[in-house]
Design a protein around this motif. Structure first.
Motif, PDB file in Angstrom:
ATOM      1  N   GLN A 147       0.854  -1.190   0.000  1.00 34.64           N
ATOM      2  CA  GLN A 147       0.000   0.000   0.000  1.00 34.64           C
ATOM      3  C   GLN A 147       0.887   1.236   0.000  1.00 34.64           C
ATOM      4  OE1 GLN A 147      -2.439   0.529   3.487  1.00 34.64           O
ATOM      5  NE2 GLN A 147      -2.913   2.654   2.925  1.00 34.64           N
ATOM      6  N   VAL A 151      -6.114   3.189   1.060  1.00 38.43           N
ATOM      7  CA  VAL A 151      -6.561   1.802   1.128  1.00 38.43           C
ATOM      8  C   VAL A 151      -7.481   1.486  -0.050  1.00 38.43           C
ATOM      9  CG1 VAL A 151      -7.988   0.169   2.438  1.00 38.43           C
ATOM     10  CG2 VAL A 151      -6.264   1.536   3.607  1.00 38.43           C
ATOM     11  N   TYR A 154      -5.335   0.623  -2.899  1.00 39.10           N
ATOM     12  CA  TYR A 154      -4.705  -0.672  -2.590  1.00 39.10           C
ATOM     13  C   TYR A 154      -5.690  -1.816  -2.821  1.00 39.10           C
ATOM     14  CZ  TYR A 154      -2.526  -4.349   0.272  1.00 39.10           C
ATOM     15  OH  TYR A 154      -1.978  -5.538   0.722  1.00 39.10           O
ATOM     16  N   TYR A 176      -2.737  -9.781   1.931  1.00 35.00           N
ATOM     17  CA  TYR A 176      -3.314  -8.452   2.121  1.00 35.00           C
ATOM     18  C   TYR A 176      -2.721  -7.777   3.353  1.00 35.00           C
ATOM     19  CZ  TYR A 176      -6.893  -4.801   2.373  1.00 35.00           C
ATOM     20  OH  TYR A 176      -7.550  -3.592   2.409  1.00 35.00           O
ATOM     21  N   LEU A 180      -0.387  -4.039   3.706  1.00 37.12           N
ATOM     22  CA  LEU A 180      -0.940  -2.835   4.332  1.00 37.12           C
ATOM     23  C   LEU A 180       0.164  -1.993   4.965  1.00 37.12           C
ATOM     24  CD1 LEU A 180      -4.165  -4.176   6.100  1.00 37.12           C
ATOM     25  CD2 LEU A 180      -4.082  -2.502   4.237  1.00 37.12           C
ATOM     26  N   ALA A 204     -10.191  -2.115   6.822  1.00 35.52           N
ATOM     27  CA  ALA A 204      -9.042  -1.285   6.451  1.00 35.52           C
ATOM     28  C   ALA A 204      -9.496   0.049   5.871  1.00 35.52           C
ATOM     29  CB  ALA A 204      -8.163  -2.034   5.458  1.00 35.52           C
ATOM     30  N   ASP A 208      -8.616   3.713   7.388  1.00 33.63           N
ATOM     31  CA  ASP A 208      -7.957   4.708   6.540  1.00 33.63           C
ATOM     32  C   ASP A 208      -8.765   5.992   6.501  1.00 33.63           C
ATOM     33  OD1 ASP A 208      -5.631   5.115   4.894  1.00 33.63           O
ATOM     34  OD2 ASP A 208      -6.940   5.146   3.145  1.00 33.63           O
TER      35      ASP A 208
END
Length: 220
Positions: A147, A151, A154, A176, A180, A204, A208
């Motif tokens: 990332q 997010v 990503y 995953y 991150l 996530a 974020d």
């Protein structure tokens, strides 16, 4: 005075009155027409404008499938403009540059049969510039993806790669987590364990969002 002597005079009077009335009616009509706004019909945008976004293709392996998809969409919009498969191939090749253009010229020099079939041409394009093992390539990228922005971005890239591989849910979640950024990972500590991969991505995203929403403004 004889009545017959007055007849031309009254005829002229009536004629003058009729002429005056006609002129007044015409003047009124012209005034009304001047108040009417002309009807303007917007001409439809040329279909060719819809394909100006078709990018140039240089032969990059990552651009093969996106270019073919965009070219197919453009050909659908321009379906009435081509009379043969050869013309469709020429249209697609008109967006080639560098290595791709050199390859196309070699096909022309050899009078390749694939120039007469759009499907055969697309297959030849994939064979020459496409990834010989897209599943393996996507798997390797999933193992190392990081990332670097939001997010949301990503997730989009991760899901794009995930569609090309066959891995378990746990493997996908492990990859995953590995990608991150540290701030999001730290914020996950103490939170309930996600029950699914979509739940993990949503968690996530929320972290974020909060991370940017509560970030203090930098001093001027």
């Amino acid at each position: 005075m004889d009545i017959d002597d007055d007849q031309p005079h009254w005829t002229q009077v009536l004629l003058n009155q009729f002429q005056s009335q006609l002129q007044a009616a015409l003047a009124q009509t012209f005034q009304q027409l001047a108040l009417v706004e002309p009807l303007v019909i917007d001409a439809p945008a040329p279909i060719s404008d819809a394909v100006t976004a078709l990018p140039q293709f240089t032969g990059d392996v990552d651009d093969v499938e996106p270019f073919i998809q965009q070219a197919n969409d453009s050909l659908v919009l321009l379906s009435g403009d081509f009379q043969s498969e050869r013309q469709r191939v020429i249209f697609v090749a008109s967006h080639f540059e560098d290595a791709a253009l050199d390859w196309y010229h070699s096909l022309q020099g050899a009078n390749s049969p694939c120039l007469n079939s759009l499907d055969a041409f697309a297959a030849a394009l994939r064979s020459r510039f496409g990834d010989p093992d897209p599943s393996f390539t996507a798997y390797q990228k999933l193992k190392t993806i990081q990332q670097t922005g939001s997010v949301s971005d990503y997730n989009d890239e991760f899901n794009r790669l995930l569609k090309r591989v066959n891995v378990t849910v746990q493997t996908a979640m492990d990859f995953y987590y590995e990608g991150l950024c540290s701030e999001v990972l730290k914020a996950m500590i103490g939170r309930p364990k996600p029950i699914s991969f979509p739940h993990l991505q949503q968690m996530a995203l929320e972290i974020d969002y909060d991370r940017y929403r509560f970030r203090p403004l930098s001093s001027a």
